[in-house]
Design an enzyme around this catalytic site. Structure first.
Site, PDB file in Angstrom:
ATOM      1  N   ASN A   1       0.874  -1.177   0.000  1.00 34.53           N
ATOM      2  CA  ASN A   1       0.000   0.000   0.000  1.00 34.53           C
ATOM      3  C   ASN A   1       0.911   1.226   0.000  1.00 34.53           C
ATOM      4  OD1 ASN A   1      -1.737   2.079   0.549  1.00 34.53           O
ATOM      5  ND2 ASN A   1      -2.365   1.342   2.575  1.00 34.53           N
TER       6      ASN A   1
ATOM      7  N   LYS B   1       0.178   4.249  -0.199  1.00 37.42           N
ATOM      8  CA  LYS B   1      -0.440   5.441   0.421  1.00 37.42           C
ATOM      9  C   LYS B   1      -0.228   6.656  -0.486  1.00 37.42           C
ATOM     10  CE  LYS B   1      -0.087   3.126   4.816  1.00 37.42           C
ATOM     11  NZ  LYS B   1       0.039   3.186   6.263  1.00 37.42           N
TER      12      LYS B   1
ATOM     13  N   HIS C   1      -9.402   1.040   4.992  1.00 35.58           N
ATOM     14  CA  HIS C   1      -8.124   1.200   5.686  1.00 35.58           C
ATOM     15  C   HIS C   1      -8.337   2.115   6.897  1.00 35.58           C
ATOM     16  CE1 HIS C   1      -4.027   2.389   6.591  1.00 35.58           C
ATOM     17  NE2 HIS C   1      -3.647   1.304   5.944  1.00 35.58           N
TER      18      HIS C   1
ATOM     19  N   GLU D   1      -6.699   4.490   8.017  1.00 35.72           N
ATOM     20  CA  GLU D   1      -6.506   5.931   7.742  1.00 35.72           C
ATOM     21  C   GLU D   1      -7.762   6.521   7.104  1.00 35.72           C
ATOM     22  OE1 GLU D   1      -2.791   5.482   5.643  1.00 35.72           O
ATOM     23  OE2 GLU D   1      -1.860   4.866   7.531  1.00 35.72           O
TER      24      GLU D   1
ATOM     25  N   GLU E   1      -5.091  -5.105  10.558  1.00 34.13           N
ATOM     26  CA  GLU E   1      -4.092  -4.064  10.751  1.00 34.13           C
ATOM     27  C   GLU E   1      -4.378  -3.317  12.052  1.00 34.13           C
ATOM     28  OE1 GLU E   1      -2.177  -2.867   6.699  1.00 34.13           O
ATOM     29  OE2 GLU E   1      -3.826  -1.524   7.150  1.00 34.13           O
TER      30      GLU E   1
ATOM     31  N   GLY F   1       2.779   2.189  10.824  1.00 33.18           N
ATOM     32  CA  GLY F   1       3.726   3.297  10.674  1.00 33.18           C
ATOM     33  C   GLY F   1       4.435   3.679  11.967  1.00 33.18           C
TER      34      GLY F   1
ATOM     35  N   SER G   1       3.724  -2.177  10.311  1.00 34.95           N
ATOM     36  CA  SER G   1       5.179  -2.223  10.519  1.00 34.95           C
ATOM     37  C   SER G   1       5.820  -3.539  10.067  1.00 34.95           C
ATOM     38  CB  SER G   1       5.520  -1.912  11.984  1.00 34.95           C
ATOM     39  OG  SER G   1       5.102  -0.590  12.302  1.00 34.95           O
TER      40      SER G   1
END
Ligand code: 13P
Length: 267
Positions: free
Chosen positions: A13, A15, A100, A102, A172, A178, A219
């Protein structure tokens, strides 16, 4: 394939990274490196919308699949700034990431919108990578299992069992994205098992849930992926940061290859 005949999937991904020229460079490097390789996992690259076409043409006639990171659920209309499943299909995209964290945290996506998007992906025969995962607060309040199983149930609301053939679920944990804080492999596996059991209970069909690929994301790095992929219920990885660098991503693909090769030698 692994022992349960589930595909092994390594998905990147990207992003909001990579211009078109950078997308061509990264996807061509990956394409050339995996060409002719044995025991390849399914390799999926998910660039931003503006670089989808560049990645698609760089990976033409290769094994590499291209995915979008999001989409609107409706086919067309007055929805300024949105991209529809019809448009993704028209480009030649085959995968789409849905829900996702985010998107959920920063752009107001909900379990309901994730469900609508998943149904739109089914309608257009896009393989959906549906993301679920708890925040740090939820984990610390012992809500992980309740949150994750609610997210899974909501995503699958009003979906027929026969339609789950193009479903991939990604676990996730938000706190691991991250941050460099990877979820311990056995804990990630426990939650992936819970996701599988949730699907099994929803449909009253355990073997159906055994066929769904479940990825871990958060991560993932060359130094920790092998431990994740050695788990019984983790079928691959959804990778952010480490997918932006060809060398690191190819090391992850190599780990996927080892898992595919191991399963092939067992069967
Ligand atoms: P990182 O690998 O950068 O933690 O991101 C994970 C992720 O969000 C993939 O979708």
């Amino acid at each position: 394939m692994n022992g349960q005949e589930r595909p092994v999937i390594i998905a990147g991904n990207w992003k909001m990274h990579k211009t078109r020229a950078e997308a061509v460079e990264l996807s061509k490097t990956i394409r050339n490196a995996v060409a002719g390789e044995k025991d390849l996992p399914v390799v999926v690259l998910c660039p931003p919308f503006t670089s989808l076409e560049a990645a698609l043409s760089s990976c033409e006639k290769s094994e590499i699949q291209i995915g979008a990171q999001n989409m609107e659920h409706r086919d067309s209309g007055a929805f300024t700034g949105e991209v529809s499943p019809l448009m993704l299909k028209d480009l030649g995209v085959s995968y789409v990431i849905i829900g996702h964290s985010e998107r959920r945290q920063l752009f107001g996506e909900t379990n309901t919108s994730v469900n609508l998007k998943f149904k739109a992906a089914l309608k257009h025969k896009l393989v959906a990578i549906v993301c679920v995962g708890e925040t740090l607060d939820e984990r610390e309040s012992n809500l992980t299992d309740a949150v994750v199983s609610r997210q899974v149930a909501a995503a699958l609301d009003d979906v027929d069992a026969a339609d789950l053939k193009t479903l991939v679920i990604a676990y996730e944990p938000v706190w691991a994205i991250g941050t460099g804080k990877v979820c311990e492999a056995d804990e990630a596996n426990r939650v992936c098992k819970l996701i599988r059991a949730t699907v099994g209970n929803l449909y009253g069909n355990k073997s159906l849930s055994q066929s769904i690929p479940i990825l871990y994301g958060g991560s993932v790095k060359p130094s920790n992926i092998d431990e994740q992929l050695a788990q019984s219920d983790i079928d691959g990885s959804l990778v952010g940061g480490a997918s932006l660098n060809a060398e690191e991503f190819l090391a992850l693909v190599k780990s996927g290859q080892k898992k595919v090769g191991l399963a092939a030698s067992r069967s």
